[in-house]
Enzyme design. Structure first.
Site, short mmCIF file in Angstrom:
data_model
loop_
_atom_site.label_atom_id
_atom_site.label_comp_id
_atom_site.label_asym_id
_atom_site.label_seq_id
_atom_site.Cartn_x
_atom_site.Cartn_y
_atom_site.Cartn_z
N TYR A 114 -66.97 -65.53 24.96
CA TYR A 114 -68.30 -65.73 24.36
C TYR A 114 -69.34 -66.12 25.40
O TYR A 114 -70.41 -66.61 25.05
CB TYR A 114 -68.24 -66.85 23.32
CG TYR A 114 -67.64 -66.47 21.98
CD1 TYR A 114 -66.36 -65.94 21.90
CD2 TYR A 114 -68.35 -66.66 20.79
CE1 TYR A 114 -65.79 -65.61 20.68
CE2 TYR A 114 -67.78 -66.34 19.56
CZ TYR A 114 -66.51 -65.81 19.51
OH TYR A 114 -65.94 -65.50 18.29
N LYS A 164 -52.97 -64.83 26.71
CA LYS A 164 -52.50 -63.44 26.78
C LYS A 164 -52.32 -63.14 28.26
O LYS A 164 -52.90 -62.20 28.80
CB LYS A 164 -53.54 -62.53 26.11
CG LYS A 164 -53.11 -61.09 25.93
CD LYS A 164 -51.97 -60.89 24.95
CE LYS A 164 -51.42 -59.47 25.08
NZ LYS A 164 -50.18 -59.28 24.31
N ASP A 197 -50.53 -62.86 20.40
CA ASP A 197 -50.04 -61.93 19.37
C ASP A 197 -48.80 -62.50 18.68
O ASP A 197 -48.68 -62.49 17.46
CB ASP A 197 -49.79 -60.53 19.96
CG ASP A 197 -49.02 -60.54 21.27
OD1 ASP A 197 -48.80 -61.63 21.84
OD2 ASP A 197 -48.61 -59.45 21.74
N ASP A 221 -61.15 -68.18 17.58
CA ASP A 221 -61.93 -67.63 16.46
C ASP A 221 -61.01 -66.84 15.53
O ASP A 221 -61.01 -67.04 14.31
CB ASP A 221 -63.04 -66.73 17.01
CG ASP A 221 -63.80 -66.05 15.89
OD1 ASP A 221 -64.23 -66.75 14.97
OD2 ASP A 221 -63.95 -64.80 15.95
N ASP A 225 -59.39 -67.90 11.50
CA ASP A 225 -59.55 -67.18 10.23
C ASP A 225 -58.19 -67.03 9.56
O ASP A 225 -58.06 -67.20 8.34
CB ASP A 225 -60.18 -65.80 10.45
CG ASP A 225 -61.70 -65.81 10.23
OD1 ASP A 225 -62.33 -66.82 10.58
OD2 ASP A 225 -62.24 -64.80 9.71
C1 IPM Z 1 -66.92 -68.90 13.66
C2 IPM Z 1 -67.72 -67.63 13.49
C3 IPM Z 1 -68.63 -67.45 14.70
C4 IPM Z 1 -67.76 -67.37 15.93
C5 IPM Z 1 -69.55 -66.22 14.62
C6 IPM Z 1 -70.42 -66.29 13.41
C7 IPM Z 1 -70.34 -66.02 15.88
O1 IPM Z 1 -66.90 -66.54 13.29
O2 IPM Z 1 -67.51 -69.98 13.77
O3 IPM Z 1 -65.70 -68.80 13.68
O4 IPM Z 1 -67.24 -66.30 16.27
O5 IPM Z 1 -67.59 -68.40 16.57
MG MG Z 2 -64.89 -67.04 13.13
#
Ligand code: IPM
Ligand code: MG
Length: 325
Positions: A114, A164, A197, A221, A225
């Site tokens: 990032y 990785k 992975d 990130d 999720d």
């Molecule tokens: C998160 C989100 C952000 C990220 C996006 C919206 C840029 O997905 O906070 O996990 O990738 O950090």
């Molecule tokens: Mg995210």
């Protein structure tokens, strides 16, 4: 989401003042920027930020995020993004047999994939190129890894580092070396290095084998999720972005979900949980715990939005948390 979190916090009747900063897509349409030019100075005048998800189809996502969220994380040097993933009683599990889920992710938050380093050349031509460079610094990796070791010490004493470093041979190899160095100063913590992975697979196959996980910005990130789904869904997940400065930022992990905007059905628990992390950061440990207990109690009683198997509205969930507080 933020209104519900504020409602729940206000029910604690703490000595706390909210300042609303109307930054985001509406600000962009009115002023051409997501937030004012002196946003970082304004932010620093506060002890903590509770951030609602930003993003609207009327503005490309990379403009939105590089105009607000990422400059806040990077400009305030909030280098560690802490994301607890705990499956609360009453929240349906997505896995067969309902294995317990209680992980704590420590995501590098200011560099890695990032970093914003790269560019495009030959635009519009067939030979157009897009380059996105990951940046890993020894100091940047060390500080987030140290943070993860400290958190692991306070829990089960086990730290999993996700990289990785088989296919990638620079940044993640440096990362692994730094993990080894920091480990020397924390010999009481057991460290395991797992390729990202394989780790994603293990999160689903053996979730209770994981406790504290440290990962790069992008891997963190993606894994969080997945972790959010293991704790019921995106609406449940909370996060804290902390750094060396006093200021810290707290946000639910989910996005702005424009497809269901205004319907009153979104899950506010990730935002409320984030507010509990915020209170902890402000030194209000008691309030933070009371808020979390109220969240746990609405989950047990099934006052849940439909994404987690209930039929309550957003504000019914917020009201229930506030009432239990
Ligand atoms: C998160 C989100 C952000 C990220 C996006 C919206 C840029 O997905 O906070 O996990 O990738 O950090
Ligand atoms: Mg995210």
């Amino acid at each position: 989401m933020i209104a519900e979190a504020r409602k729940a916090v206000d029910a604690l009747a703490l000595d706390l003042e909210w300042i609303e900063l109307p930054w985001g897509t509406e600000h962009f349409h009115a002023h051409g920027t997501m937030m004012p030019p002196d946003a970082l100075e304004i932010a620093r005048q506060h002890d903590a930020i509770l951030l609602g998800a930003v993003g609207h189809p009327s503005v490309p996502d990379h403009i939105t995020l590089w105009g607000l969220l990422l400059p806040l994380r990077q400009g305030l040097d909030l280098y560690a993004n802490i994301r607890p993933a705990r499956l609360l009683d009453g929240v349906p599990s997505r896995l067969e047999g309902r294995p317990p889920v209680d992980m704590l992710f420590v995501r590098e938050n200011t560099e890695g994939e990032y970093a914003g380093v790269g560019g495009r050349a030959h635009q519009g031509l067939d030979l157009e190129v897009g380059i996105e460079t990951s940046v890993f610094t020894r100091a940047g990796v060390r500080r987030v890894v140290e943070h993860a070791f400290e958190l692991a010490q306070g829990r089960r004493g086990v730290l999993t580092s996700a990289t990785k470093s088989n296919a990638s041979r620079y940044g993640y190899v440096l990362w692994d070396e730094v993990v080894e160095e920091v480990h020397e100063a924390h010999p009481d913590v057991t460290v395991e290095r797992v390729l990202v992975d394989a780790l994603a697979a293990r999160m689903v196959s053996h979730p209770s084998s994981l406790d504290v996980v440290v990962a790069s910005n992008l891997f963190g990130d993606i894994l969080t999720d997945l972790a959010a789904v293991l704790q019921g869904g995106m609406g449940m997940a909370a996060s804290a972005s902390v750094g060396a400065e006093k200021i810290a930022m707290f946000e639910p992990v989910h996005g702005s979900a424009p497809d269901i905007a205004g319907q009153g059905i979104a899950n506010p628990l990730g935002a409320i949980w984030s507010a509990s992390l915020l209170l902890d950061h402000l030194g209000e440990a008691d309030g933070a715990q009371r808020l979390m207990r109220a969240v746990e109690s609405v989950c047990r009683e099934g006052v849940l939005t439909r994404d987690v198997g209930g039929s309550a509205t957003t504000s019914e969930v917020g009201d229930s948390v506030a009432a239990r507080v």
